[in-house]
Design a protein around this motif. Structure first.
Motif, PDB file in Angstrom:
ATOM      1  N   ARG A 261      -6.065 -20.429  18.105  1.00 44.91           N
ATOM      2  CA  ARG A 261      -6.700 -20.203  16.810  1.00 44.91           C
ATOM      3  C   ARG A 261      -8.131 -19.747  17.063  1.00 44.91           C
ATOM      4  N   ILE A 262      -8.610 -18.772  16.293  1.00 40.65           N
ATOM      5  CA  ILE A 262      -9.944 -18.205  16.489  1.00 40.65           C
ATOM      6  C   ILE A 262     -10.909 -18.862  15.511  1.00 40.65           C
ATOM      7  N   PHE A 263     -11.944 -19.492  16.051  1.00 40.12           N
ATOM      8  CA  PHE A 263     -12.920 -20.190  15.217  1.00 40.12           C
ATOM      9  C   PHE A 263     -13.675 -19.202  14.332  1.00 40.12           C
ATOM     10  N   GLY A 264     -13.818 -19.568  13.073  1.00 38.70           N
ATOM     11  CA  GLY A 264     -14.590 -18.748  12.149  1.00 38.70           C
ATOM     12  C   GLY A 264     -13.774 -17.740  11.371  1.00 38.70           C
ATOM     13  N   CYS A 265     -12.545 -17.484  11.809  1.00 38.05           N
ATOM     14  CA  CYS A 265     -11.706 -16.538  11.074  1.00 38.05           C
ATOM     15  C   CYS A 265     -11.139 -17.222   9.831  1.00 38.05           C
ATOM     16  N   PRO A 266     -10.960 -16.477   8.755  1.00 38.97           N
ATOM     17  CA  PRO A 266     -10.400 -17.081   7.536  1.00 38.97           C
ATOM     18  C   PRO A 266      -9.019 -17.657   7.814  1.00 38.97           C
ATOM     19  N   GLN A 267      -8.729 -18.754   7.138  1.00 40.01           N
ATOM     20  CA  GLN A 267      -7.403 -19.326   7.263  1.00 40.01           C
ATOM     21  C   GLN A 267      -6.375 -18.375   6.654  1.00 40.01           C
ATOM     22  N   MET A 268      -5.155 -18.462   7.155  1.00 38.57           N
ATOM     23  CA  MET A 268      -4.089 -17.594   6.663  1.00 38.57           C
ATOM     24  C   MET A 268      -3.796 -17.884   5.195  1.00 38.57           C
ATOM     25  N   ALA A 269      -3.786 -16.845   4.395  1.00 39.84           N
ATOM     26  CA  ALA A 269      -3.489 -17.002   2.970  1.00 39.84           C
ATOM     27  C   ALA A 269      -1.996 -17.257   2.776  1.00 39.84           C
ATOM     28  N   PRO A 270      -1.626 -17.803   1.627  1.00 42.65           N
ATOM     29  CA  PRO A 270      -0.191 -17.975   1.356  1.00 42.65           C
ATOM     30  C   PRO A 270       0.533 -16.648   1.468  1.00 42.65           C
ATOM     31  N   GLN A 271       1.654 -16.668   2.126  1.00 45.32           N
ATOM     32  CA  GLN A 271       2.379 -15.432   2.394  1.00 45.32           C
ATOM     33  C   GLN A 271       3.467 -15.200   1.354  1.00 45.32           C
ATOM     34  N   LYS A 272       3.810 -13.936   1.183  1.00 45.98           N
ATOM     35  CA  LYS A 272       4.858 -13.565   0.239  1.00 45.98           C
ATOM     36  C   LYS A 272       6.011 -12.893   0.981  1.00 45.98           C
ATOM     37  N   LEU A 273       7.188 -13.093   0.469  1.00 44.96           N
ATOM     38  CA  LEU A 273       8.357 -12.419   1.014  1.00 44.96           C
ATOM     39  C   LEU A 273       8.590 -11.120   0.255  1.00 44.96           C
ATOM     40  N   PRO A 274       9.133 -10.097   0.911  1.00 45.96           N
ATOM     41  CA  PRO A 274       9.458  -8.871   0.194  1.00 45.96           C
ATOM     42  C   PRO A 274      10.589  -9.137  -0.789  1.00 45.96           C
ATOM     43  N   PRO A 275      10.623  -8.426  -1.911  1.00 46.79           N
ATOM     44  CA  PRO A 275      11.712  -8.643  -2.876  1.00 46.79           C
ATOM     45  C   PRO A 275      13.054  -8.229  -2.283  1.00 46.79           C
ATOM     46  N   ARG A 276      14.070  -8.972  -2.613  1.00 48.37           N
ATOM     47  CA  ARG A 276      15.402  -8.618  -2.138  1.00 48.37           C
ATOM     48  C   ARG A 276      15.913  -7.390  -2.888  1.00 48.37           C
ATOM     49  N   LEU A 277      16.612  -6.535  -2.165  1.00 44.41           N
ATOM     50  CA  LEU A 277      17.138  -5.329  -2.781  1.00 44.41           C
ATOM     51  C   LEU A 277      18.320  -5.669  -3.670  1.00 44.41           C
ATOM     52  N   SER A 278      18.381  -5.016  -4.832  1.00 43.76           N
ATOM     53  CA  SER A 278      19.529  -5.170  -5.714  1.00 43.76           C
ATOM     54  C   SER A 278      20.732  -4.442  -5.119  1.00 43.76           C
ATOM     55  N   PHE A 279      21.889  -4.610  -5.734  1.00 41.47           N
ATOM     56  CA  PHE A 279      23.090  -3.939  -5.237  1.00 41.47           C
ATOM     57  C   PHE A 279      22.895  -2.424  -5.215  1.00 41.47           C
ATOM     58  N   GLY A 280      22.336  -1.884  -6.296  1.00 37.55           N
ATOM     59  CA  GLY A 280      22.121  -0.445  -6.359  1.00 37.55           C
ATOM     60  C   GLY A 280      21.108   0.028  -5.330  1.00 37.55           C
ATOM     61  N   GLU A 281      20.025  -0.738  -5.164  1.00 32.05           N
ATOM     62  CA  GLU A 281      19.001  -0.379  -4.176  1.00 32.05           C
ATOM     63  C   GLU A 281      19.559  -0.458  -2.759  1.00 32.05           C
ATOM     64  N   MET A 282      20.381  -1.462  -2.504  1.00 33.59           N
ATOM     65  CA  MET A 282      20.977  -1.606  -1.176  1.00 33.59           C
ATOM     66  C   MET A 282      21.909  -0.439  -0.885  1.00 33.59           C
TER      67      MET A 282
END
Length: 298
Positions: A261-282
């Motif tokens: 861990r690097i001292f002074g660097c901002p803590q990791m923000a809450p992460q997001k998952l990519p949206p799942r593809l719909s049947f049509g998008e898939m």
């Protein structure tokens, strides 16, 4: 036969333990110390159960230093291994990763990448290499991952018909990864694109530092369907695999990825998952991938 069975059983044990380790190493809480706020449990922990990956490792670790098995023997081992996994684990996992014991895999990044795709769709991912058939094939060195739908077609149709998948069709001198690709192609499994939004590779058939000045092995990229040998940006920030890694390299990367861990660097923000593809998008995505043309004209 005895060696093949040993390699298969040993590999499966390694793969399952590898998967279990991913759960352990991802189970820490993220803390924002400056405001004394504790974030919810890391998304990588929930992804362990949400995007279920079985690691299939067919090489016996004690075999390092020995002469490599012939390609047709490797194909037979992979075929038996995938048959065993299909019979025993098809209902317990969504994705099936085939890797060597010296392939370093960042499981958290793999699960996040796979999350958005429907595992019932017939597709697989890896580092895509050029071939004499337009679909190309995924490098065995970098490892490749099959969806549940792809594994089902491979076992129920391809492996049951030697005119679709077998040494009668494929040259015994052809490497295992290319033979598997032919089997998958013949049952219409789509070779997906695993690069990030910048076009940088997530699966590497080489070590990342080999892309640096003074190294010539980056020229292996000349075999890639997508040829972008940018040395300062060799690979994605969401890198998934690289090869070959020995025990020392495993320990080193594990230390820097999970402990430093690097001292002074901002803590990791809450992460997001990519949206799942719909049947049509898939469906649209699979159609696009099936028509992709290489940008490597060398």
């Amino acid at each position: 036969m005895t060696y093949n069975a040993l390699a298969l059983v040993t590999g499966l044990i390694i793969g399952i333990r590898w998967t279990e380790y991913g759960q352990y190493s991802s189970s820490k809480l993220i803390e924002k110390t400056q405001q004394n706020i504790f974030y919810p449990q890391d998304l990588s922990t929930s992804l362990f159960n949400e995007t279920r990956v079985l690691c299939l490792v067919l090489k016996d670790p004690s075999d390092f230093g020995r002469k490599q098995a012939k390609d047709n023997d490797t194909f037979s081992i992979v075929k038996k291994g995938m048959g065993h996994v299909f019979e025993k684990y098809i209902n317990n996992y969504d994705w099936f990763l085939r890797a060597d014991t010296n392939t370093f895999v960042i499981m958290e990044n793999l699960r996040r990448f796979l999350y958005q795709y429907d595992a019932e769709s017939p597709l697989y991912f890896g580092h895509r290499l050029k071939s004499d058939f337009k679909e190309g094939y995924m490098s065995g060195d970098a490892g490749y991952v099959l969806s549940k739908g792809a594994l089902r077609l491979l076992n129920l149709i391809a492996f049951q018909n030697n005119t679709i998948c077998g040494l009668n069709l494929n040259s015994s001198l052809m490497p295992e990864d290319k033979q598997i690709a032919l089997c998958l192609k013949n049952v219409r499994v789509i070779a997906g694109d695993s690069r990030d939004e910048k076009g940088q590779e997530r699966f590497l058939p080489m070590m990342p530092h080999w892309m640096g000045p003074g190294f010539k092995r980056w020229k292996n990229y000349s075999k890639s369907v997508y040829f972008k040998p940018a040395r300062r940006a060799c690979c994605s920030s969401s890198l998934i695999t690289f090869h070959p890694a020995n025990g020392y390299v495993f320990d080193l990367w594990e230390f820097f990825l999970h402990r430093v861990r690097i001292f002074g660097c901002p803590q990791m923000a809450p992460q997001k998952l990519p949206p799942r593809l719909s049947f049509g998008e898939m469906h649209a995505q699979l159609g696009y991938w099936s028509q992709v043309v290489s940008d490597n004209h060398g």
